[in-house]
Design a protein around this motif. Structure first.
Motif, PDB file in Angstrom:
ATOM      1  N   ASP A   1       0.865  -1.190   0.000  1.00 25.42           N
ATOM      2  CA  ASP A   1       0.000   0.000   0.000  1.00 25.42           C
ATOM      3  C   ASP A   1       0.894   1.230   0.000  1.00 25.42           C
ATOM      4  O   ASP A   1       1.586   1.511   0.982  1.00 25.42           O
ATOM      5  N   GLY A   2       0.907   1.957  -1.114  1.00 21.75           N
ATOM      6  CA  GLY A   2       1.747   3.139  -1.229  1.00 21.75           C
ATOM      7  C   GLY A   2       1.176   4.332  -0.494  1.00 21.75           C
ATOM      8  O   GLY A   2      -0.044   4.480  -0.348  1.00 21.75           O
ATOM      9  N   VAL A   3       2.060   5.218  -0.039  1.00 24.28           N
ATOM     10  CA  VAL A   3       1.681   6.440   0.670  1.00 24.28           C
ATOM     11  C   VAL A   3       2.372   7.608  -0.013  1.00 24.28           C
ATOM     12  O   VAL A   3       3.553   7.520  -0.343  1.00 24.28           O
ATOM     13  N   GLY A   4       1.636   8.686  -0.257  1.00 22.67           N
ATOM     14  CA  GLY A   4       2.267   9.879  -0.811  1.00 22.67           C
ATOM     15  C   GLY A   4       1.641  10.409  -2.070  1.00 22.67           C
ATOM     16  O   GLY A   4       2.225  11.250  -2.750  1.00 22.67           O
ATOM     17  N   GLY A   5       0.451   9.935  -2.403  1.00 23.01           N
ATOM     18  CA  GLY A   5      -0.230  10.496  -3.559  1.00 23.01           C
ATOM     19  C   GLY A   5       0.226   9.890  -4.869  1.00 23.01           C
ATOM     20  O   GLY A   5       1.065   8.999  -4.927  1.00 23.01           O
ATOM     21  N   TYR A   6      -0.343  10.399  -5.937  1.00 23.07           N
ATOM     22  CA  TYR A   6      -0.099   9.840  -7.277  1.00 23.07           C
ATOM     23  C   TYR A   6       1.373   9.855  -7.639  1.00 23.07           C
ATOM     24  O   TYR A   6       1.902   8.925  -8.242  1.00 23.07           O
ATOM     25  N   GLU A   7       2.065  10.938  -7.254  1.00 23.80           N
ATOM     26  CA  GLU A   7       3.469  11.068  -7.626  1.00 23.80           C
ATOM     27  C   GLU A   7       4.394  10.356  -6.649  1.00 23.80           C
ATOM     28  O   GLU A   7       5.605  10.363  -6.847  1.00 23.80           O
ATOM     29  N   GLY A   8       3.848   9.768  -5.594  1.00 23.27           N
ATOM     30  CA  GLY A   8       4.715   9.140  -4.613  1.00 23.27           C
ATOM     31  C   GLY A   8       4.347   7.724  -4.259  1.00 23.27           C
ATOM     32  O   GLY A   8       5.179   6.822  -4.303  1.00 23.27           O
ATOM     33  N   GLY A   9       3.086   7.499  -3.890  1.00 22.24           N
ATOM     34  CA  GLY A   9       2.669   6.193  -3.418  1.00 22.24           C
ATOM     35  C   GLY A   9       2.884   5.092  -4.434  1.00 22.24           C
ATOM     36  O   GLY A   9       3.377   4.009  -4.104  1.00 22.24           O
TER      37      GLY A   9
ATOM     38  N   ALA B   1       6.173   6.741   0.726  1.00 28.99           N
ATOM     39  CA  ALA B   1       6.523   5.595   1.569  1.00 28.99           C
ATOM     40  C   ALA B   1       5.552   4.478   1.200  1.00 28.99           C
ATOM     41  O   ALA B   1       4.668   4.648   0.343  1.00 28.99           O
ATOM     42  N   CYS B   2       5.697   3.337   1.829  1.00 25.70           N
ATOM     43  CA  CYS B   2       4.725   2.267   1.620  1.00 25.70           C
ATOM     44  C   CYS B   2       4.721   1.326   2.813  1.00 25.70           C
ATOM     45  O   CYS B   2       5.705   1.228   3.549  1.00 25.70           O
ATOM     46  N   VAL B   3       3.592   0.668   3.000  1.00 29.64           N
ATOM     47  CA  VAL B   3       3.460  -0.394   3.994  1.00 29.64           C
ATOM     48  C   VAL B   3       3.175  -1.689   3.231  1.00 29.64           C
ATOM     49  O   VAL B   3       2.628  -1.658   2.130  1.00 29.64           O
ATOM     50  N   LEU B   4       3.556  -2.822   3.826  1.00 32.11           N
ATOM     51  CA  LEU B   4       3.369  -4.071   3.087  1.00 32.11           C
ATOM     52  C   LEU B   4       3.364  -5.272   4.015  1.00 32.11           C
ATOM     53  O   LEU B   4       3.834  -5.225   5.144  1.00 32.11           O
ATOM     54  N   THR B   5       2.821  -6.363   3.485  1.00 28.47           N
ATOM     55  CA  THR B   5       2.866  -7.671   4.116  1.00 28.47           C
ATOM     56  C   THR B   5       3.337  -8.673   3.083  1.00 28.47           C
ATOM     57  O   THR B   5       2.789  -8.748   1.985  1.00 28.47           O
ATOM     58  N   LEU B   6       4.383  -9.432   3.432  1.00 25.17           N
ATOM     59  CA  LEU B   6       5.033 -10.367   2.517  1.00 25.17           C
ATOM     60  C   LEU B   6       4.961 -11.775   3.083  1.00 25.17           C
ATOM     61  O   LEU B   6       5.187 -11.984   4.278  1.00 25.17           O
TER      62      LEU B   6
ATOM     63  N   VAL C   1       5.341  -4.706   7.687  1.00 25.72           N
ATOM     64  CA  VAL C   1       5.548  -3.340   8.179  1.00 25.72           C
ATOM     65  C   VAL C   1       4.296  -2.532   7.862  1.00 25.72           C
ATOM     66  O   VAL C   1       3.874  -2.472   6.701  1.00 25.72           O
ATOM     67  N   GLY C   2       3.690  -1.912   8.859  1.00 26.79           N
ATOM     68  CA  GLY C   2       2.555  -1.014   8.614  1.00 26.79           C
ATOM     69  C   GLY C   2       1.215  -1.610   8.973  1.00 26.79           C
ATOM     70  O   GLY C   2       1.086  -2.362   9.940  1.00 26.79           O
ATOM     71  N   ASP C   3       0.172  -1.277   8.197  1.00 28.47           N
ATOM     72  CA  ASP C   3      -1.187  -1.696   8.532  1.00 28.47           C
ATOM     73  C   ASP C   3      -1.861  -2.524   7.444  1.00 28.47           C
ATOM     74  O   ASP C   3      -3.085  -2.693   7.469  1.00 28.47           O
ATOM     75  N   THR C   4      -1.100  -3.010   6.447  1.00 29.27           N
ATOM     76  CA  THR C   4      -1.662  -4.099   5.647  1.00 29.27           C
ATOM     77  C   THR C   4      -1.743  -5.320   6.556  1.00 29.27           C
ATOM     78  O   THR C   4      -1.124  -5.339   7.622  1.00 29.27           O
ATOM     79  N   ARG C   5      -2.480  -6.352   6.148  1.00 34.57           N
ATOM     80  CA  ARG C   5      -2.731  -7.431   7.103  1.00 34.57           C
ATOM     81  C   ARG C   5      -2.542  -8.811   6.483  1.00 34.57           C
ATOM     82  O   ARG C   5      -2.687  -8.994   5.266  1.00 34.57           O
TER      83      ARG C   5
ATOM     84  N   ASN D   1       2.858   4.280  12.300  1.00 32.94           N
ATOM     85  CA  ASN D   1       4.130   4.749  12.832  1.00 32.94           C
ATOM     86  C   ASN D   1       5.318   3.944  12.297  1.00 32.94           C
ATOM     87  O   ASN D   1       6.448   4.148  12.716  1.00 32.94           O
ATOM     88  N   LYS D   2       5.053   3.019  11.349  1.00 32.17           N
ATOM     89  CA  LYS D   2       6.121   2.289  10.676  1.00 32.17           C
ATOM     90  C   LYS D   2       5.781   2.171   9.199  1.00 32.17           C
ATOM     91  O   LYS D   2       4.635   1.872   8.850  1.00 32.17           O
ATOM     92  N   ALA D   3       6.771   2.382   8.351  1.00 33.90           N
ATOM     93  CA  ALA D   3       6.589   2.231   6.908  1.00 33.90           C
ATOM     94  C   ALA D   3       7.962   2.183   6.260  1.00 33.90           C
ATOM     95  O   ALA D   3       8.957   2.617   6.854  1.00 33.90           O
ATOM     96  N   LEU D   4       8.040   1.660   5.056  1.00 32.86           N
ATOM     97  CA  LEU D   4       9.279   1.692   4.291  1.00 32.86           C
ATOM     98  C   LEU D   4       9.424   3.087   3.695  1.00 32.86           C
ATOM     99  O   LEU D   4       8.547   3.561   2.969  1.00 32.86           O
TER     100      LEU D   4
END
Length: 472
Positions: A42-50, A101-106, A121-125, A168-171
């Motif tokens: 899950d990307g964070v930062g809008g179209y130009e970032g996430g 930034a981004c959050v992810l589950t692998l 890392v983050g709030d993906t599940r 409070n955590k993200a890549l």
């Protein structure tokens, strides 16, 4: 969307309220089909970032996970650390993507050996469905997730919380996440025949509760139909965010034990006849036992009981004499959810904004320990107030800390506002109200070593580092 495989499938949808999709996912077999690689980003930062951050993470994971190794947990962690470094470098290089930034589950699943590994890392599940029970495996790295995981708020309250999307955590947040052992959540678990793993972004989990997801996952449909049904249900519930779902199934047949009737053991007819005709053997009477030891034990028990009663009465009398004084002393209040959340997140990253976790006044009953090498704590006007029984420092800064900035925060009614031993403290717009000692510097000096210097206004200023010779 990817072509449907026999035991894994993934899909993503923009949702009803977004114009672009910042989510990405992986669902494919690796290493000649021995493992299934699944990931939701899950990307964070809008179209130009996430979207850029999510793509960097996806490409890095696909490249890194091809390496041959038996230590999958360490390989997954290394892949996330490398993705984090690349995202952070891109942020620094390009002003347009400076907030991405981004959050992810692998997940890496081994259906042959009935096992899976995960990194998060983050709030993906990540959820595990087993025996018609859906269990959330990962923890949400957020203030709301902390409250929900500790049963401070219900699942429904967490879904409606105004800060549910603040993590409070993200890549991309911190270039040195590899130095923090618990920044990346990792684990390994059995993956039994019949089990189903579901990875999803918060676009699904914010709109469907556990029971709603369970009702779809337990239907007699294929993985593609279940995935699309989950996405459709989230869109029907509002589709407020991008929605991504990946399913991985251990499609081997669950082992079922066949019920067996207990075996009947038949007696040998000759042995049965022999038992009936056998002559009874006369029993030898046991010698009569004396009652002397029993009487002695009873007397001893009576004496011990009497002694215990005497000492109890003496203790109770002393307790009653002091009861008035004791009862006037209130016990120290246990920390509440706000204090626990602040303490838990204090060392989770190099930058902490208190309005992400707190609002208004937070009462402290224990010191907040800062052990990080670098920390910027942005209070945004938050007030920390001492509990009526708390007479220690609000903040304890470790000697190992090299840069600690406290900004826009109010400390109230503390005996000591900040106690630091590293000389790395920086203050900006910090206000002390009714604090006996606003800042105290307690330098960590080695024993049996000559030291020269000057103390002034709580600051240690070294003026001479040359050792002196011992006098004869």
């Amino acid at each position: 969307m990817i072509p449907m495989a026999e035991h894994f499938y993934g899909n993503t949808d923009t949702g009803r309220m977004r114009t672009n999709n910042e989510d990405a996912f992986i669902a494919e077999s690796i290493r000649d089909g021995r493992y299934v690689l699944a990931c939701v980003i899950d990307g964070v930062g809008g179209y130009e970032g996430g979207e850029v951050a999510a793509q960097i993470a996806r490409d890095t994971i696909l490249e890194k996970l091809q390496a041959e190794t038996n230590d999958l947990s360490n390989l997954m962690r290394t892949a996330l650390i490398l993705a984090n470094e690349k995202i952070y470098e891109e942020r620094s290089r390009n002003a347009v993507t400076a907030s991405m930034a981004c959050v992810l589950t692998l997940v890496v699943a081994d259906t042959d050996n009935n096992q899976f590994w995960y990194a998060h890392v983050g709030d993906t599940r990540l959820y595990l469905l087993r025996d018609r029970s859906l269990v959330k495996v990962t923890k949400d790295h957020s203030f709301v997730g902390f409250l929900e995981d500790n049963q401070r708020i219900s699942e429904q309250e967490a879904m409606q919380h105004p800060k549910r999307n603040e993590v409070n955590k993200a890549l991309g947040f911190d270039p040195n996440i590899g130095l923090t052992a618990d920044y990346i959540e990792t684990g390994v678990s059995p993956f039994l025949p019949g089990d189903l793993l579901m990875l999803c972004s918060d676009g699904l989990s914010d709109l469907l509760d556990n029971q709603q997801m369970l009702s779809i996952l337990t239907t007699a449909r294929g993985l593609q139909q279940k995935t699309n049904a989950l996405i459709d249900a989230a869109n029907a519930a509002g589709g407020k965010d991008n929605i991504t779902v990946v399913l991985v199934e251990n499609n081997k047949q669950p082992l079922k034990q066949k019920a067996m009737r207990p075996a009947v053991v038949k007696k040998n007819p000759r042995q049965d006849l022999k038992d009936k005709t056998a002559q009874p053997v006369a029993e030898t009477p046991e010698p009569k036992k004396t009652k002397g030891p029993l009487i002695f034990l009873c007397l001893l028990c009576l004496l011990l009981a009497g002694a215990a009663a005497f000492f109890w009465s003496q203790w109770q009398s002393a307790k009653e004499k002091n009861s008035t004084a004791i009862n006037t002393l209130p016990s120290q209040a246990p920390p509440d959810a706000r204090e626990l959340a602040l303490a838990a997140s204090l060392n989770s990253g190099p930058v902490l904004i208190l309005t992400d976790t707190l609002a208004g006044t937070t009462v402290l009953s224990r010191s907040l320990n800062i052990d990080r090498d670098t920390l910027q704590l942005l209070g945004m006007g938050a007030v920390l107030e001492a509990d009526s029984l708390f007479n220690e420092a609000a903040f304890l800064i470790s000697p190992q800390s090299r840069f600690v900035l406290l900004q826009d925060i109010v400390l109230k009614n503390f005996d000591i506002g900040i106690l630091h031993r590293s000389g790395a403290l920086h203050l900006k717009n910090v206000r002390f109200l009714n604090c006996r000692v606003p800042v105290r510097y307690d330098p960590a000096l080695r024993d049996s070593v000559y030291v020269s210097g000057q103390l002034g206004d709580s600051l240690w200023i070294a003026t001479d580092s040359l050792p002196k010779q011992e006098m004869p």
